[in-house]
Design a protein around this motif. Structure first.
Motif, short mmCIF file in Angstrom:
data_model
loop_
_atom_site.label_atom_id
_atom_site.label_comp_id
_atom_site.label_asym_id
_atom_site.label_seq_id
_atom_site.Cartn_x
_atom_site.Cartn_y
_atom_site.Cartn_z
N LEU A 1 0.81 -1.23 0.00
CA LEU A 1 0.00 0.00 0.00
C LEU A 1 0.83 1.27 0.00
CD1 LEU A 1 -2.70 -1.20 2.42
CD2 LEU A 1 -3.05 -0.34 0.14
N GLY A 2 2.10 1.13 0.33
CA GLY A 2 2.95 2.31 0.39
C GLY A 2 4.38 1.89 0.60
N GLY A 3 5.21 2.85 1.03
CA GLY A 3 6.64 2.60 1.12
C GLY A 3 7.03 1.74 2.31
N ALA A 4 6.51 2.07 3.50
CA ALA A 4 6.97 1.37 4.71
C ALA A 4 6.64 -0.12 4.65
CB ALA A 4 6.34 2.01 5.94
N ASP A 5 5.42 -0.44 4.23
CA ASP A 5 5.08 -1.87 4.19
C ASP A 5 5.84 -2.59 3.07
OD1 ASP A 5 3.46 -0.45 2.42
OD2 ASP A 5 1.70 -1.71 2.69
N ALA A 6 6.24 -1.85 2.05
CA ALA A 6 7.09 -2.46 1.02
C ALA A 6 8.48 -2.74 1.60
CB ALA A 6 7.18 -1.56 -0.21
N ILE A 7 8.99 -1.81 2.40
CA ILE A 7 10.30 -2.03 3.05
C ILE A 7 10.23 -3.25 3.97
CG2 ILE A 7 11.85 -1.08 4.84
CD1 ILE A 7 12.41 0.22 2.20
N GLU A 8 9.15 -3.33 4.76
CA GLU A 8 8.98 -4.49 5.66
C GLU A 8 9.07 -5.79 4.84
OE1 GLU A 8 8.28 -4.38 9.03
OE2 GLU A 8 8.02 -2.21 9.18
N SER B 1 19.22 8.08 7.28
CA SER B 1 18.36 7.49 6.25
C SER B 1 16.95 7.42 6.81
CB SER B 1 18.84 6.08 5.90
OG SER B 1 18.75 5.23 7.03
N PHE B 2 15.98 7.23 5.93
CA PHE B 2 14.60 7.01 6.37
C PHE B 2 13.97 5.97 5.47
CE2 PHE B 2 10.00 8.08 6.49
CZ PHE B 2 9.80 7.82 7.84
N HIS B 3 13.27 5.02 6.10
CA HIS B 3 12.65 3.95 5.30
C HIS B 3 11.18 3.74 5.65
CE1 HIS B 3 16.48 2.91 3.49
NE2 HIS B 3 17.04 2.88 4.68
N GLY B 4 10.57 4.66 6.40
CA GLY B 4 9.15 4.51 6.69
C GLY B 4 8.85 4.49 8.17
N GLY B 5 7.57 4.59 8.50
CA GLY B 5 7.16 4.79 9.88
C GLY B 5 6.67 3.54 10.62
N LEU C 1 19.72 0.59 1.12
CA LEU C 1 20.12 1.98 0.92
C LEU C 1 19.10 2.68 0.03
CD1 LEU C 1 23.84 1.36 -0.16
CD2 LEU C 1 23.08 2.08 2.10
N GLU C 2 18.83 3.95 0.33
CA GLU C 2 17.99 4.73 -0.58
C GLU C 2 18.75 4.90 -1.90
OE1 GLU C 2 16.09 8.27 1.68
OE2 GLU C 2 17.43 7.31 3.10
N GLY C 3 18.04 4.75 -3.00
CA GLY C 3 18.66 4.90 -4.32
C GLY C 3 19.33 6.26 -4.42
N ALA D 1 17.49 -1.61 -2.87
CA ALA D 1 17.43 -0.17 -3.13
C ALA D 1 16.05 0.35 -2.75
CB ALA D 1 17.73 0.11 -4.59
N ASP D 2 16.04 1.33 -1.86
CA ASP D 2 14.77 1.98 -1.49
C ASP D 2 14.59 3.17 -2.42
OD1 ASP D 2 12.74 3.50 -0.47
OD2 ASP D 2 13.42 3.41 1.61
N GLU D 3 13.71 3.01 -3.41
CA GLU D 3 13.46 4.07 -4.39
C GLU D 3 12.12 4.75 -4.12
OE1 GLU D 3 15.49 5.18 -6.64
OE2 GLU D 3 16.95 3.61 -7.03
N VAL D 4 11.66 4.65 -2.87
CA VAL D 4 10.34 5.21 -2.55
C VAL D 4 10.30 6.70 -2.89
CG1 VAL D 4 8.73 5.72 -0.67
CG2 VAL D 4 9.77 3.45 -0.84
N MET D 5 11.33 7.44 -2.46
CA MET D 5 11.34 8.88 -2.75
C MET D 5 12.13 9.20 -4.01
SD MET D 5 12.16 12.02 -0.15
CE MET D 5 10.81 11.85 1.00
N SER D 6 13.18 8.42 -4.28
CA SER D 6 14.08 8.78 -5.39
C SER D 6 13.63 8.21 -6.73
CB SER D 6 15.50 8.32 -5.07
OG SER D 6 15.52 6.95 -4.71
N ALA E 1 7.20 3.31 -4.15
CA ALA E 1 5.84 3.71 -3.73
C ALA E 1 5.62 5.11 -4.33
CB ALA E 1 5.70 3.69 -2.22
N LYS E 2 5.30 6.09 -3.50
CA LYS E 2 5.13 7.49 -3.88
C LYS E 2 4.86 7.72 -5.38
CE LYS E 2 7.81 9.25 0.05
NZ LYS E 2 7.01 10.11 0.89
N GLY E 3 5.91 7.95 -6.17
CA GLY E 3 5.75 8.31 -7.59
C GLY E 3 5.13 7.22 -8.44
#
Ligand SMILES: Cc1ncc(COP(=O)(O)O)c(C=O)c1O
Length: 453
Positions: free
Chosen positions: A118-125, A146-150, A220-222, A254-259, A283-285
């Motif tokens: 549904l979004g970035g954090a659950d994708a990271i999990e 770094s940040f990977h979700g809440g 790592l964030e992309g 690679a966490d590309e949620v924001m990048s 996620a996001k974009g």
């Protein structure tokens, strides 16, 4: 009962009252929240309920990449809602297959199969779960900044202070330094490229100390986002990390949620460096925020593992038809409207304008970023680099003044610690870039008097 006219200041105030009285706002002490009553949006602008227009210089939460209110995506969402609004995740649906095929076509190398969230954090999990399932190991290496979700494990994975209220968090997260050329002690008396190599050397050392056989993945964030756009100067950084992963059988995530999705002027942050991860999180974009959707994209080799082994991952709303339908339409908009190319071109206009402002305003210590992913880092002293506010410090007087002025002049963007982010939608024009920079020029003038010496 008094009638409140829509489009009036009283209407905006009533919307805010109800929101504050009956809902909780994220990452906030509730009494300090001062929201805008956002009503409608188009392109790079949105309007509040009182009719005031704002230029959106952060694409909301760095996610509305295609811009607000795109008619093609809205039409696709309507059509999908009429055809099929929900399906149990075990069903095959048209939009799910099309979205996954499109994602496979735009992601690098042998990244192929998407697991939708549904979004970035659950994708990271789910990416961390997959890495642990595939390798049979437990630890995940992440960056300090770094940040990977809440959600709990995703927040633990990030080094950002948003995890601190719940520390020590997950015991299997190991954090390493990041390539912060502007401030890290690892970059003293050397070139940025040499500093990047020192950062990787430290990572290699930490892997040895932790025991490579215990490490499932390096996450790592992309291209690092909300922790300050802290990125390496050389592609060697990423390639050496890829080599470390290959040497030790560690998966690169690679966490590309924001990048992702054109933010950096490429489809994905890792495309800047020509490196291919084993798992990519997005996620996001992916839907530009029109409908919630995230994904973990697995390489062919990882997907092959789950041909014979159980994928212990699931969500009621995995592969939601509405989200997948929105993703198909959104990806086509990036392609048909050349938004990735526009981000690269407008990024040059933005960078040039930001560097001009840095010359003019002594409060600007650093300007960094790529594509349409930029920030100003504010300092009290350019020589000593004394921060205007400092990492994880409450908003200081100068930063408060800057933030308030931006809002007064009709700009929405993130002012966090020492940073003023410039992350507009990818459909922005050069006139709109200049319009935004003129507002920032005015606001930065309020921080200049705090510069010492
Ligand atoms: C790099 C990165 N990863 C993960 C997330 C979490 O995404 P979400 O807020 O959709 O859960 C974010 C959110 O800002 C992010 O920037």
């Amino acid at each position: 009962m008094t009638l409140i006219e829509s489009g009036s200041a009283a209407d905006a105030a009533e919307i805010i009252r109800k929101n504050k009285e009956y809902s909780l706002f994220s990452w906030s002490v509730q009494q300090d929240v001062n929201p805008i009553a956002m009503e409608r949006a188009r392109g790079v602008y949105f309007w509040d309920a009182a009719g005031k227009r704002y230029i959106d210089f952060s694409s909301q939460l760095m996610n509305v990449n295609i811009g607000h209110g795109h008619p093609k995506v809205i039409e696709a969402i309507k059509k999908q809602a009429e055809e099929l609004v929900y399906a149990y995740p075990g069903m095959a649906t048209r939009s799910r297959g099309e979205a996954a095929e499109l994602i496979a076509s735009i992601t690098p190398g042998k990244l192929k199969k998407s697991f939708f969230t549904l979004g970035g954090a659950d994708a990271i999990e789910n990416a961390m779960k997959m890495a642990r399932l595939v390798t049979g190991r437990q630890k995940i290496i992440t960056r300090l900044r770094s940040f990977h979700g809440g959600t709990f494990a995703a927040a633990s994975a990030g080094g950002d202070p948003r995890r601190l209220a719940f520390d020590p968090g997950m015991p299997w997260i190991v954090r390493v330094p990041e390539p912060y050329a502007y401030r890290s002690p690892l970059y003293r008396n050397c070139t940025p490229e040499e500093g990047d190599m020192a950062v990787v050397d430290m990572m290699a050392d930490i892997i040895e100390m932790e025991g490579p056989q215990t490490i499932a993945g390096i996450l790592l964030e992309g291209y690092n986002g909300s922790s300050g756009l802290i990125a390496p100067s050389t592609a060697r950084y990423w390639h050496r990390i890829r080599e470390l992963c290959d040497k030790h059988g560690i998966l690169l995530i690679a966490d590309e949620v924001m990048s992702g999705f054109g933010r950096t002027g490429k489809w994905f942050g890792v495309d800047l460096y020509g490196v291919v991860p084993d798992l990519m999180v997005m996620a996001k974009g992916l839907t530009s925020g029109y409908v919630p959707l995230g994904a973990v994209v697995a390489s062919e080799a990882i997907a092959e593992h789950f041909e014979k082994n159980m994928l212990w991952c699931g969500l009621t709303y995995s592969s939601h038809p509405l989200g997948c339908g929105a993703a198909v339409a959104t990806i086509k908009v990036y392609q048909e409207e050349n938004l990735i190319e526009n981000a690269a071109a407008m990024g040059k206009v933005l960078e040039a304008g930001m560097r001009e402002l840095a010359e003019k305003h002594p409060c600007v210590g650093d300007v960094r970023g790529v594509g349409l992913f930029w920030l100003f880092e504010l300092v009290k002293n350019r020589q000593t680099k004394e921060p205007m506010q400092g990492w994880n410090k409450p908003l200081s007087e100068p930063m408060k003044k800057v933030a308030a002025r931006l809002r007064e002049l009709g700009m929405f963007t993130f002012v966090r610690w020492d940073w003023l982010f410039c992350v507009p939608p990818l459909c922005i024009t050069s006139e709109q870039v200049r319009e935004g920079l003129a507002i920032i020029d005015d606001a930065l003038g309020l921080a200049d008097p705090y510069v010492e010496g």
